[in-house]
Design a protein around this motif. Structure first.
Motif, short mmCIF file in Angstrom:
data_model
loop_
_atom_site.label_atom_id
_atom_site.label_comp_id
_atom_site.label_asym_id
_atom_site.label_seq_id
_atom_site.Cartn_x
_atom_site.Cartn_y
_atom_site.Cartn_z
N ILE A 9 0.85 -1.20 0.00
CA ILE A 9 0.00 0.00 0.00
C ILE A 9 0.89 1.25 0.00
CG2 ILE A 9 -1.81 1.25 1.25
CD1 ILE A 9 -2.86 -1.47 0.49
N CYS A 12 2.05 1.85 -3.40
CA CYS A 12 1.01 2.48 -4.24
C CYS A 12 0.97 3.98 -3.95
CB CYS A 12 -0.37 1.90 -3.93
SG CYS A 12 -0.60 0.20 -4.45
N ARG A 13 1.06 4.33 -2.67
CA ARG A 13 0.98 5.73 -2.27
C ARG A 13 2.15 6.53 -2.87
NH1 ARG A 13 -1.65 6.88 2.12
NH2 ARG A 13 -1.09 5.01 3.28
N ALA A 82 -6.57 1.98 -2.92
CA ALA A 82 -6.02 1.77 -1.59
C ALA A 82 -5.65 3.07 -0.89
CB ALA A 82 -4.79 0.86 -1.69
N THR A 83 -5.26 4.11 -1.65
CA THR A 83 -4.76 5.32 -0.98
C THR A 83 -5.42 6.59 -1.52
OG1 THR A 83 -2.97 5.70 -2.58
CG2 THR A 83 -2.46 4.22 -0.74
N GLN A 99 -11.34 6.19 -1.49
CA GLN A 99 -10.40 5.29 -0.82
C GLN A 99 -11.21 4.17 -0.17
OE1 GLN A 99 -9.73 4.41 2.56
NE2 GLN A 99 -7.98 3.20 1.90
N PHE A 101 -10.50 -0.19 1.24
CA PHE A 101 -9.77 -1.47 1.17
C PHE A 101 -10.75 -2.60 0.88
CE2 PHE A 101 -6.88 0.91 4.12
CZ PHE A 101 -5.84 1.02 3.21
#
Ligand SMILES: C[S@@+](CC[C@H](N)C(=O)[O-])C[C@H]1O[C@@H](n2cnc3c(N)ncnc32)[C@H](O)[C@@H]1O
Length: 260
Positions: A9, A12-13, A82-83, A99, A101
């Motif tokens: 994650i 990804c961010r 995810a972010t 956002q 999950f």
């Protein structure tokens, strides 16, 4: 000093913070727009996406599927990422993204007639898989089509070795992957240096979850998903795509009375 992120994650961010080309958010590497396009065209065919559908794309990457839904006049199309950093990038393209999950999707029960979650569950740790499948089932309408794609049958290649300096990392990348990868990392490192950002690179294997088809089908069944069909994913090999339907009789946890 190079920090290695064990956490996909965070990767990804970090990617979204520095992204130049939105298609990189599909995480297939550089210049893979046509691959992402082909994969999603196949998904559209497989789920039979139509104008009557309410689509939810869990882990919607660069928004390719949302774009296809929009241009084919699908009733609604929502994506989760995810972010917040990815959300900011994809929202600028005009898509309805939030956002969320896989195991905590901020959307009401029975919102979607089609749920797609492609090349995402492999990133989710095993201990969050039952909750993720339950959540996907919860947001689906009875009889919804549910496409869960690119589930590997085995863990990925061994993690990359760790290096403490930029020079060692670059030299390894050159020897292992060649000039293109070397240059790509050099550019990223130069950018991090110029913008005084920490150097964070992903730590090795990106596969957290893998399962043999029968194992995965059994997990999905426990969550209330009935298999329609499954087939090998073309590339990369060693992955399967699955099409399920939500059982008409499945009641989402959120609606089971306390006394039940
Ligand atoms: C490999 S990309 C796949 C993107 C897209 N589905 C595709 O097939 O091109 C993984 C996506 O999953 C999202 N993601 C990663 N972990 C997630 C999680 N635990 N829950 C929801 N989405 C997640 C990321 O934000 C990213 O968009």
């Amino acid at each position: 000093m190079i920090t290695r992120s064990e956490d996909y994650i965070e990767y990804c961010r970090e990617l979204a913070r520095n992204v130049r080309d939105v298609q990189d958010l599909a995480l297939r590497g550089k210049n893979k727009r046509d691959v992402t396009q082909r994969i999603h065209e196949a998904i559209v065919r497989e789920v039979g996406l139509s104008a009557d559908d309410d689509l939810v794309d869990v882990g919607c990457g660069d928004g390719t599927l949302l774009r296809m839904a929009q241009s084919s006049g699908t009733a609604s199309a929502v994506g989760f990422l995810a972010t917040e950093e990815e959300v900011a990038v994809v929202r600028r393209l005009g898509f309805n993204v939030h956002q969320g999950f896989t195991d905590c999707l901020p959307i009401a029960d029975e919102s979607a007639s089609v749920v797609v979650c492609n090349s995402v569950l492999l990133i989710v740790p095993l201990d969050r898989m039952a909750a993720s499948l339950g959540e996907i089932c919860r947001i689906a309408k009875p009889q919804a089509r549910i496409y869960l794609g690119e589930i590997p049958v085995a863990p990925g290649p061994a993690p990359e070795p760790e290096f403490n300096s930029a020079r060692e990392t670059l030299s390894y990348l050159y020897r292992r992957y060649g000039l293109r990868t070397w240059f790509g990392m050099l550019r990223r490192m130069a950018y991090w240096k110029l913008t005084a950002q920490p150097m964070v690179i992903r730590s090795g294997a990106s596969i957290s979850f893998y399962a043999q088809p029968q194992e995965f089908i059994a997990m999905a069944k426990l969550a209330g998903l009935e298999l329609v069909r499954y087939w090998p994913h073309e590339f990369p090999a060693g992955r399967y795509n699955y099409l399920f339907r939500k059982n008409a009789s499945t009641v989402s946890d959120a609606r089971i009375p306390e006394s039940a």
